[in-house]
Design a protein around this motif. Structure first.
Motif, PDB file in Angstrom:
ATOM      1  N   GLN A  84      30.419  30.549  37.012  1.00 60.17           N
ATOM      2  CA  GLN A  84      29.635  30.842  38.217  1.00 60.17           C
ATOM      3  C   GLN A  84      29.825  29.746  39.266  1.00 60.17           C
ATOM      4  O   GLN A  84      29.906  30.031  40.466  1.00 60.17           O
ATOM      5  N   GLN A  85      29.914  28.506  38.823  1.00 57.22           N
ATOM      6  CA  GLN A  85      30.101  27.401  39.758  1.00 57.22           C
ATOM      7  C   GLN A  85      31.442  27.510  40.478  1.00 57.22           C
ATOM      8  O   GLN A  85      31.521  27.329  41.703  1.00 57.22           O
ATOM      9  N   ILE A  86      32.489  27.801  39.725  1.00 64.08           N
ATOM     10  CA  ILE A  86      33.812  27.937  40.355  1.00 64.08           C
ATOM     11  C   ILE A  86      33.844  29.169  41.255  1.00 64.08           C
ATOM     12  O   ILE A  86      34.369  29.128  42.373  1.00 64.08           O
ATOM     13  N   ALA A  87      33.286  30.279  40.794  1.00 68.48           N
ATOM     14  CA  ALA A  87      33.276  31.510  41.595  1.00 68.48           C
ATOM     15  C   ALA A  87      32.560  31.297  42.921  1.00 68.48           C
ATOM     16  O   ALA A  87      32.942  31.892  43.946  1.00 68.48           O
ATOM     17  N   SER A  88      31.556  30.430  42.932  1.00 65.79           N
ATOM     18  CA  SER A  88      30.757  30.211  44.150  1.00 65.79           C
ATOM     19  C   SER A  88      31.534  29.485  45.239  1.00 65.79           C
ATOM     20  O   SER A  88      31.142  29.530  46.411  1.00 65.79           O
ATOM     21  N   ILE A  89      32.637  28.813  44.874  1.00 64.64           N
ATOM     22  CA  ILE A  89      33.412  28.099  45.895  1.00 64.64           C
ATOM     23  C   ILE A  89      34.726  28.807  46.216  1.00 64.64           C
ATOM     24  O   ILE A  89      35.515  28.316  47.031  1.00 64.64           O
ATOM     25  N   PRO A 132      40.770  38.791  42.517  1.00 65.13           N
ATOM     26  CA  PRO A 132      42.147  39.017  42.970  1.00 65.13           C
ATOM     27  C   PRO A 132      42.690  37.935  43.900  1.00 65.13           C
ATOM     28  O   PRO A 132      43.909  37.823  44.054  1.00 65.13           O
ATOM     29  N   GLN A 133      41.802  37.141  44.519  1.00 63.07           N
ATOM     30  CA  GLN A 133      42.301  36.072  45.390  1.00 63.07           C
ATOM     31  C   GLN A 133      42.899  34.910  44.589  1.00 63.07           C
ATOM     32  O   GLN A 133      43.577  34.052  45.154  1.00 63.07           O
ATOM     33  N   ILE A 134      42.665  34.897  43.282  1.00 66.75           N
ATOM     34  CA  ILE A 134      43.304  33.892  42.434  1.00 66.75           C
ATOM     35  C   ILE A 134      44.739  34.343  42.204  1.00 66.75           C
ATOM     36  O   ILE A 134      45.000  35.291  41.465  1.00 66.75           O
ATOM     37  N   SER A 135      45.666  33.679  42.873  1.00 68.89           N
ATOM     38  CA  SER A 135      47.059  34.129  42.900  1.00 68.89           C
ATOM     39  C   SER A 135      47.883  33.592  41.738  1.00 68.89           C
ATOM     40  O   SER A 135      48.832  34.240  41.292  1.00 68.89           O
ATOM     41  N   THR A 195      37.035  31.421  48.064  1.00 68.41           N
ATOM     42  CA  THR A 195      37.038  32.116  49.347  1.00 68.41           C
ATOM     43  C   THR A 195      37.957  33.338  49.190  1.00 68.41           C
ATOM     44  O   THR A 195      38.640  33.482  48.177  1.00 68.41           O
ATOM     45  N   PRO A 196      38.004  34.220  50.203  1.00 65.38           N
ATOM     46  CA  PRO A 196      38.923  35.366  50.105  1.00 65.38           C
ATOM     47  C   PRO A 196      40.399  34.980  50.172  1.00 65.38           C
ATOM     48  O   PRO A 196      41.269  35.792  49.850  1.00 65.38           O
ATOM     49  N   ALA A 197      40.686  33.757  50.579  1.00 67.56           N
ATOM     50  CA  ALA A 197      42.072  33.315  50.727  1.00 67.56           C
ATOM     51  C   ALA A 197      42.714  33.046  49.366  1.00 67.56           C
ATOM     52  O   ALA A 197      42.019  32.780  48.384  1.00 67.56           O
ATOM     53  N   PRO A 198      44.052  33.104  49.284  1.00 72.94           N
ATOM     54  CA  PRO A 198      44.737  32.827  48.025  1.00 72.94           C
ATOM     55  C   PRO A 198      44.370  31.459  47.451  1.00 72.94           C
ATOM     56  O   PRO A 198      44.340  30.453  48.173  1.00 72.94           O
ATOM     57  N   THR A 199      44.085  31.452  46.164  1.00 69.54           N
ATOM     58  CA  THR A 199      43.650  30.235  45.484  1.00 69.54           C
ATOM     59  C   THR A 199      44.401  30.080  44.172  1.00 69.54           C
ATOM     60  O   THR A 199      44.590  31.046  43.431  1.00 69.54           O
ATOM     61  N   MET A 250      52.779  24.804  55.807  1.00 71.00           N
ATOM     62  CA  MET A 250      51.639  24.896  54.898  1.00 71.00           C
ATOM     63  C   MET A 250      51.958  25.840  53.738  1.00 71.00           C
ATOM     64  O   MET A 250      52.713  26.799  53.877  1.00 71.00           O
ATOM     65  N   ALA A 251      51.342  25.559  52.582  1.00 69.01           N
ATOM     66  CA  ALA A 251      51.632  26.332  51.379  1.00 69.01           C
ATOM     67  C   ALA A 251      50.993  27.713  51.407  1.00 69.01           C
ATOM     68  O   ALA A 251      51.435  28.614  50.705  1.00 69.01           O
ATOM     69  N   GLY A 252      49.943  27.900  52.189  1.00 66.97           N
ATOM     70  CA  GLY A 252      49.306  29.204  52.265  1.00 66.97           C
ATOM     71  C   GLY A 252      48.293  29.461  51.169  1.00 66.97           C
ATOM     72  O   GLY A 252      47.877  30.604  50.960  1.00 66.97           O
ATOM     73  N   PHE A 253      47.925  28.438  50.439  1.00 68.67           N
ATOM     74  CA  PHE A 253      46.902  28.590  49.405  1.00 68.67           C
ATOM     75  C   PHE A 253      46.146  27.265  49.250  1.00 68.67           C
ATOM     76  O   PHE A 253      46.593  26.218  49.706  1.00 68.67           O
ATOM     77  N   SER A 254      44.993  27.353  48.600  1.00 68.02           N
ATOM     78  CA  SER A 254      44.249  26.148  48.244  1.00 68.02           C
ATOM     79  C   SER A 254      44.194  26.053  46.725  1.00 68.02           C
ATOM     80  O   SER A 254      44.556  26.988  46.008  1.00 68.02           O
ATOM     81  N   VAL A 255      43.740  24.915  46.232  1.00 70.03           N
ATOM     82  CA  VAL A 255      43.733  24.647  44.794  1.00 70.03           C
ATOM     83  C   VAL A 255      42.334  24.225  44.357  1.00 70.03           C
ATOM     84  O   VAL A 255      41.633  23.504  45.074  1.00 70.03           O
TER      85      VAL A 255
END
Length: 216
Positions: free
Chosen positions: A55-60, A86-89, A62-66, A1-6
């Motif tokens: 605000q819409q993007i921020a609402s989805i 900071p979770q936006i890697s 998560t704390p995981a790398p994105t 797994m890549a370890g991040f979502s998009v």
């Protein structure tokens, strides 16, 4: 797994059904990488603002790398969001609409701007809907409250911009990248749509994110 979502952030007056959105959604899905492509129109394009979109993007998030991929106005949105989340890697900006408020004000005469303000809305051709839709003057007022020139968080950034872009001039990306060593700018033989060679763009994205199997 890549370890991040998009999260893919589509462009202004576009939709999750755009060609680029569907292309990248399929590519990441094929690699087993979670990807979301939210509809930023929210069924109410008339009252779209940059603030609402952020605000819409921020609402989805998560704390995981994105990883955020943003097209044009979506690219501006991604860059602004990355400053304070900071979770936006990593961010990937496709012909990002830096300086968009200036663009709108230069595109229209003072009389046209005054008419937009007086009437309240301006007809805009919406590519996702295939017809003109009204856009409220609050869009411009809200846009003026942001300054992308002040972004300083060193988040790894890939910008891909077409040399023949007649909507967002490539010089805005050149200026942005010039003072930010964490930004890599790739100039393509393409226009604003960046649809001429999506497989090549995908290879650049794959290399930037360290992905395997990003060939055609």
């Amino acid at each position: 797994m890549a370890g991040f979502s998009v999260i893919y952030i589509h462009g202004f007056a576009s939709s999750p059904s755009s060609g680029k959105a569907r292309y990248f959604q399929q590519k990441f899905t094929d690699l087993g990488i979670p990807i979301q492509v939210p509809d930023l129109n929210q069924g109410d394009f008339t009252h779209l603002t940059l603030t609402r979109q952020m605000q819409q993007i921020a609402s989805i998030l998560t704390p995981a790398p994105t990883v955020l991929i943003g097209s044009s106005f979506g690219g501006l949105t991604a860059a602004l969001l990355a400053e304070n989340h900071p979770q936006i890697s990593h961010i990937i900006l496709l012909a990002p609409a830096f300086g968009m408020a200036t663009y709108w004000q230069e595109k229209m005469t003072p009389a046209q701007l005054q008419q937009w303000q007086h009437q309240g809305t301006l007809p805009i051709y919406h590519y996702g809907e295939g017809k003109e839709l009204p856009l409220h003057y609050d869009f411009l007022l809200d846009l003026r409250s942001y300054d992308d020139g002040k972004l300083v968080r060193p988040v790894p950034t890939l910008i891909i911009h077409g040399k023949s872009d007649d909507v967002v001039p490539i010089c805005v990306s050149q200026t942005y990248a010039q003072s930010r060593p964490w930004v890599r700018l790739i100039m393509q033989e393409d226009d604003h749509s960046l649809k001429r060679d999506l497989p090549l763009i995908w290879q650049e994205i794959g290399a930037f994110l360290g992905l395997a199997s990003t060939q055609n």
